[in-house]
Design an enzyme around this catalytic site. Sequence first.
Site, PDB file in Angstrom:
ATOM      1  N   ASP A 226       0.832  -1.209   0.000  1.00 31.18           N
ATOM      2  CA  ASP A 226       0.000   0.000   0.000  1.00 31.18           C
ATOM      3  C   ASP A 226       0.867   1.260   0.000  1.00 31.18           C
ATOM      4  O   ASP A 226       0.587   2.230  -0.707  1.00 31.18           O
ATOM      5  CB  ASP A 226      -0.996  -0.004   1.171  1.00 31.18           C
ATOM      6  CG  ASP A 226      -0.346  -0.300   2.518  1.00 31.18           C
ATOM      7  OD1 ASP A 226       0.778  -0.823   2.539  1.00 31.18           O
ATOM      8  OD2 ASP A 226      -0.967  -0.006   3.561  1.00 31.18           O
ATOM      9  N   ASP A 250      -0.910  -6.889 -10.362  1.00 28.86           N
ATOM     10  CA  ASP A 250      -1.996  -6.546 -11.280  1.00 28.86           C
ATOM     11  C   ASP A 250      -2.378  -5.080 -11.090  1.00 28.86           C
ATOM     12  O   ASP A 250      -2.473  -4.292 -12.043  1.00 28.86           O
ATOM     13  CB  ASP A 250      -3.192  -7.461 -10.947  1.00 28.86           C
ATOM     14  CG  ASP A 250      -4.256  -7.435 -12.019  1.00 28.86           C
ATOM     15  OD1 ASP A 250      -4.094  -6.709 -13.015  1.00 28.86           O
ATOM     16  OD2 ASP A 250      -5.275  -8.136 -11.850  1.00 28.86           O
TER      17      ASP A 250
END
Length: 371
Positions: A226, A250
Amino acid sequence: MAAHNILLLPGDGIGPEVMGEVKRILGFLNDKGALAVEIDEDLVGGSAYDVHGKAISDEAVAKAHKADAVLLGAVGGPKWDGVAYEHRPEAGLLRLRKDLELFANLRPAICYPALADASALKRELVDGLDLMIVRELTGGVYFGEPKEITDLPNGQKRAVDTQVYETYEIERIAKVAFELARVRSGRVTSAEKRNVMKSGLLWNQVVTATHKQGYEDVKLDHMLADALGMQLVRAPKQFDVIVTDNLFGDILSDVASMLTGSLGMLPSASLGAEDPATGKRKALYEPVHGSAPDIAGKGVANPLAMIASLAMALKYSLGKPDLADTLDRAIAGVLESGVRTGDIYVEGATRVGTSEMGAAVLSKFEALLAA
Ligand code: NAD
């Protein structure tokens, strides 16, 4: 010099149009004696379905196994919307990835200075950006079992996906990242969520241990996925190679692609394991974009992502990193001179079609090689 065996799979829509420009460059390199190539060509996607009743024939898969590099255009289009699920055009691509065990997906995010104003970020943050996301492609939460939705006695439902990684899967993708960093600027950032996920903890431990097994010349950093997402849009030029799992890869590779200003400019590579006898890897190179049925057949498609995919093949499969760098510089030079296809057109530029763009790159490439 033994000739390199290259399999071309142009596919559907604009695939054959952009592949035409790659053939032109390969022909030039062959004639000049700069790269000995034996080129074979076959069908994939809807065009293969029309002939064979499936999205790739066994013969084409066998050729891909033998090739030093496979170059693929794009697959799909409305013509095949009604085809049975197992024969849809994408099935050809998925079969290739699976059969060749292409576990490492490489997505470079390069921001050509001439296109920096098209980025979602300010020019100074992205001008000259050149990073590489290495995404694990065959494991993780997209494939882990159990993977199901079950009915609960209270009438609710319960959905489960399983994030699972084994040591060997992390080790082999980490090695790809370290080896890539060596031919780039020597830095790898590994991203996971070790603070909340056991698979993240193992990922971190295995990447660290692999680094100690002969890769200590490469600088390794770890970052929570993150936090890395945040840094990608705050200061993307701090990164060189980023290695991460299937799910985070992804997402992060799509974020990175938007930094470059145009999806239509981006190449990719998918690599398999190294053959211990030959040192070669199975490899598939393709643009990130699709078959663009809206412009197919009009001669206006941008061939640069396909040509940049050839540059990746020259670098990672055909042992010609110098030619690859020169081809990349030729692309940058053509953009700098204001030659543009419609998708990247700006006022004042010279608007060209697919073959003029290919010719412009080849002529710049020739000039740079002669200099
Ligand atoms: P797309 O990438 O084909 O097109 C999106 C938009 O970008 C379109 O407006 C198109 O004209 C434009 N575009 C894409 N590449 C371009 C290029 N090289 N030059 C100029 N403009 C370009 O995505 P889509 O429209 O979502 O999908 C179309 C078909 O392609 C579908 O059948 C889809 O399944 C397939 N697809 C295939 C792949 C692949 O082969 N790897 C990837 C994505 C989509």
